[in-house]
Design a protein around this motif. Sequence first.
Motif, PDB file in Angstrom:
ATOM      1  N   ASN A  10       4.149  -4.622  -8.499  1.00  0.00           N
ATOM      2  CA  ASN A  10       5.443  -4.421  -7.828  1.00  0.00           C
ATOM      3  C   ASN A  10       5.523  -3.042  -7.161  1.00  0.00           C
ATOM      4  OD1 ASN A  10       5.700  -2.905 -10.109  1.00  0.00           O
ATOM      5  ND2 ASN A  10       7.526  -3.892 -10.903  1.00  0.00           N
ATOM      6  N   LEU A  11       4.445  -2.715  -6.446  1.00  0.00           N
ATOM      7  CA  LEU A  11       4.353  -1.405  -5.801  1.00  0.00           C
ATOM      8  C   LEU A  11       5.456  -1.175  -4.764  1.00  0.00           C
ATOM      9  CD1 LEU A  11       2.379   0.985  -6.093  1.00  0.00           C
ATOM     10  CD2 LEU A  11       1.042   0.022  -4.219  1.00  0.00           C
ATOM     11  N   TYR A  38      -7.291  -7.356  -5.036  1.00  0.00           N
ATOM     12  CA  TYR A  38      -7.725  -5.971  -5.234  1.00  0.00           C
ATOM     13  C   TYR A  38      -6.537  -5.155  -5.701  1.00  0.00           C
ATOM     14  CZ  TYR A  38     -10.197  -1.616  -4.702  1.00  0.00           C
ATOM     15  OH  TYR A  38     -10.811  -0.409  -4.975  1.00  0.00           O
ATOM     16  N   LYS A  39      -6.665  -4.475  -6.846  1.00  0.00           N
ATOM     17  CA  LYS A  39      -5.618  -3.531  -7.249  1.00  0.00           C
ATOM     18  C   LYS A  39      -6.265  -2.224  -7.703  1.00  0.00           C
ATOM     19  CE  LYS A  39      -5.168  -4.232 -12.157  1.00  0.00           C
ATOM     20  NZ  LYS A  39      -6.519  -4.750 -12.326  1.00  0.00           N
ATOM     21  N   GLY A  40      -5.624  -1.110  -7.349  1.00  0.00           N
ATOM     22  CA  GLY A  40      -6.180   0.198  -7.684  1.00  0.00           C
ATOM     23  C   GLY A  40      -6.261   1.060  -6.447  1.00  0.00           C
ATOM     24  N   ILE A  89       3.428   5.048 -10.282  1.00  0.00           N
ATOM     25  CA  ILE A  89       2.494   4.445  -9.323  1.00  0.00           C
ATOM     26  C   ILE A  89       1.489   3.549 -10.056  1.00  0.00           C
ATOM     27  CG2 ILE A  89       0.719   4.974  -7.589  1.00  0.00           C
ATOM     28  CD1 ILE A  89       2.215   7.745  -7.281  1.00  0.00           C
ATOM     29  N   LEU A  90       0.973   4.058 -11.171  1.00  0.00           N
ATOM     30  CA  LEU A  90      -0.028   3.288 -11.933  1.00  0.00           C
ATOM     31  C   LEU A  90       0.585   2.015 -12.499  1.00  0.00           C
ATOM     32  CD1 LEU A  90      -1.798   6.214 -13.894  1.00  0.00           C
ATOM     33  CD2 LEU A  90      -2.409   5.249 -11.663  1.00  0.00           C
ATOM     34  N   LEU A  91       1.793   2.140 -13.065  1.00  0.00           N
ATOM     35  CA  LEU A  91       2.438   0.957 -13.676  1.00  0.00           C
ATOM     36  C   LEU A  91       2.823  -0.064 -12.610  1.00  0.00           C
ATOM     37  CD1 LEU A  91       4.718   2.593 -16.420  1.00  0.00           C
ATOM     38  CD2 LEU A  91       2.540   1.378 -16.747  1.00  0.00           C
ATOM     39  N   ALA A  92       3.353   0.416 -11.493  1.00  0.00           N
ATOM     40  CA  ALA A  92       3.748  -0.523 -10.424  1.00  0.00           C
ATOM     41  C   ALA A  92       2.523  -1.264  -9.888  1.00  0.00           C
ATOM     42  CB  ALA A  92       4.457   0.229  -9.301  1.00  0.00           C
ATOM     43  N   LEU A 114       0.844  -1.200   0.000  1.00  0.00           N
ATOM     44  CA  LEU A 114       0.000   0.000   0.000  1.00  0.00           C
ATOM     45  C   LEU A 114       0.872   1.240   0.000  1.00  0.00           C
ATOM     46  CD1 LEU A 114      -2.199  -1.143   2.974  1.00  0.00           C
ATOM     47  CD2 LEU A 114      -3.233  -0.370   0.842  1.00  0.00           C
ATOM     48  N   VAL A 115       0.446   2.287  -0.726  1.00  0.00           N
ATOM     49  CA  VAL A 115       1.045   3.611  -0.545  1.00  0.00           C
ATOM     50  C   VAL A 115      -0.097   4.574  -0.212  1.00  0.00           C
ATOM     51  CG1 VAL A 115       3.057   3.246  -2.029  1.00  0.00           C
ATOM     52  CG2 VAL A 115       0.956   4.148  -3.040  1.00  0.00           C
ATOM     53  N   PHE A 116       0.184   5.562   0.630  1.00  0.00           N
ATOM     54  CA  PHE A 116      -0.857   6.474   1.106  1.00  0.00           C
ATOM     55  C   PHE A 116      -0.631   7.902   0.626  1.00  0.00           C
ATOM     56  CE2 PHE A 116      -1.179   2.973   4.047  1.00  0.00           C
ATOM     57  CZ  PHE A 116      -2.554   2.855   4.204  1.00  0.00           C
TER      58      PHE A 116
END
Length: 420
Positions: free
Chosen positions: A315-316, A264-266, A307-310, A204-206
């Motif tokens: 691979n976030l 879940y991705k997005g 961010i979108l591609l990762a 997760l990134v916030f």
Amino acid sequence: MKILIVGNGGREHALGWSLHQDNRVTKLYFAPGNAGTARIGTNLKMSATDLDSITTWAETEQPDLTVVGPEAPLCIGLVDRIEALGLKAFGPNQEAAQLEGSKIFTKNLMNQAQIPTAQSVSFTEVEPALAYIARTELPLVVKADGLAAGKGVLICQTREEAEAAVQAIMTDRQFGDAGNQLLIEEFLDGQEASIHAVTDGTDLVFFSPSQDHKRIFDGDEGPNTGGMGAYAPTPAVDQELMDSVAETVFKPLLEAFRQSGITYKGVLYGGLMLTSKGPKVLEFNARFGDPETQVLLPLLETPLLDILLATVNHNLSSIDFKVKAQSAMTVVMASPGYPEKPKTGDVITGTDQVESENQFLFHAGTSGSPEAPVTSGGRVLSVTGIGITLHEAHDKAYDGIEKISFPDAQFRKDIGHRAL
Ligand code: AMP
Ligand code: GLY
């Protein structure tokens, strides 16, 4: 790279604005876009929920990435359709998008994961719901289960209001199939905050915590709207609270998805009530907020494309996610009559006066050419200001709003009032 953005609001213009600054992006398309997006890309004449037209276009044009802005196409499976073509799409698939598409699905997930939220009971028939209302403490909140364009939540101070809400949702079917089931939940008191995270299913990134202003008039009066302005970061949520919300809300939610066998991705957008007993979840959305996006993206330091591609490549954890140590505010200009009956078709002047390195214009309900836009929706546009302090951001946003006009435009004068 060639990127398709699905949607036509301020959120989608802001997504495009951010991607347009990235020199890896060679071509932007919008389905259907607005007068502002026409300046940075090509608008396709297809609605965001016209899955057949969008997938036919994608099959021919092979975009490197499709970014789905609004909830409606997510909930009817646009991401599944794009991925079935072997293409990448940012956003949850249909099964995962139930997070926004069904309040009962999400309530069950939250209860399973012991995420703090309002206590509630779900109903599929009118009589048991009315019997429950008769023996439960007031105020109560009655919610249609499905998507209802932000109108399916009714806060009821009396039993008569609560009974009328059940009738409106289930008997009169004011929200159509969204009212096949409903939830009755306890009323929570406090200040609201929005927390946006992006996840690839594992990490997760916030983004900065933000606050939206949903009522049409100053002082939070009048009917609910899609949002009349937003700012970030909100001092109502400090780092300690962010850390605790990550541990008690977002991580358990991801774990509950995993246990249900759903990836879940997005975007995970949590609407929280900061109650005297700690933060509690009001709802989750499966996409970026509008107008929150118009403040979150100008504060990003990490390129949005990374961010979108990762996220789509799962691979976030490989990216260095950073936001600027600044504040942002956006103020929405809406048509007269919004939200009930917006009047459209008026010429907008002054849009060419806005835009500097700390003032940005995002179109929403506009059509026509970028140079001579015309109002075509309820929320017409928003201006974002950024600055070292929230005061600076406020002044920049309002300076931009003052330069733009169309007949009987409405905008709130008090965005950010809780923090300023
Ligand atoms: P939702 O779509 O569930 O976020 O609801 C829309 C708005 O209704 C929220 O932003 C809150 O202002 C309000 N709301 C929803 N649920 C509750 C609740 N349990 N208690 C108080 N207000 C609520
Ligand atoms: N600004 C509220 C939303 O996007 O749902």
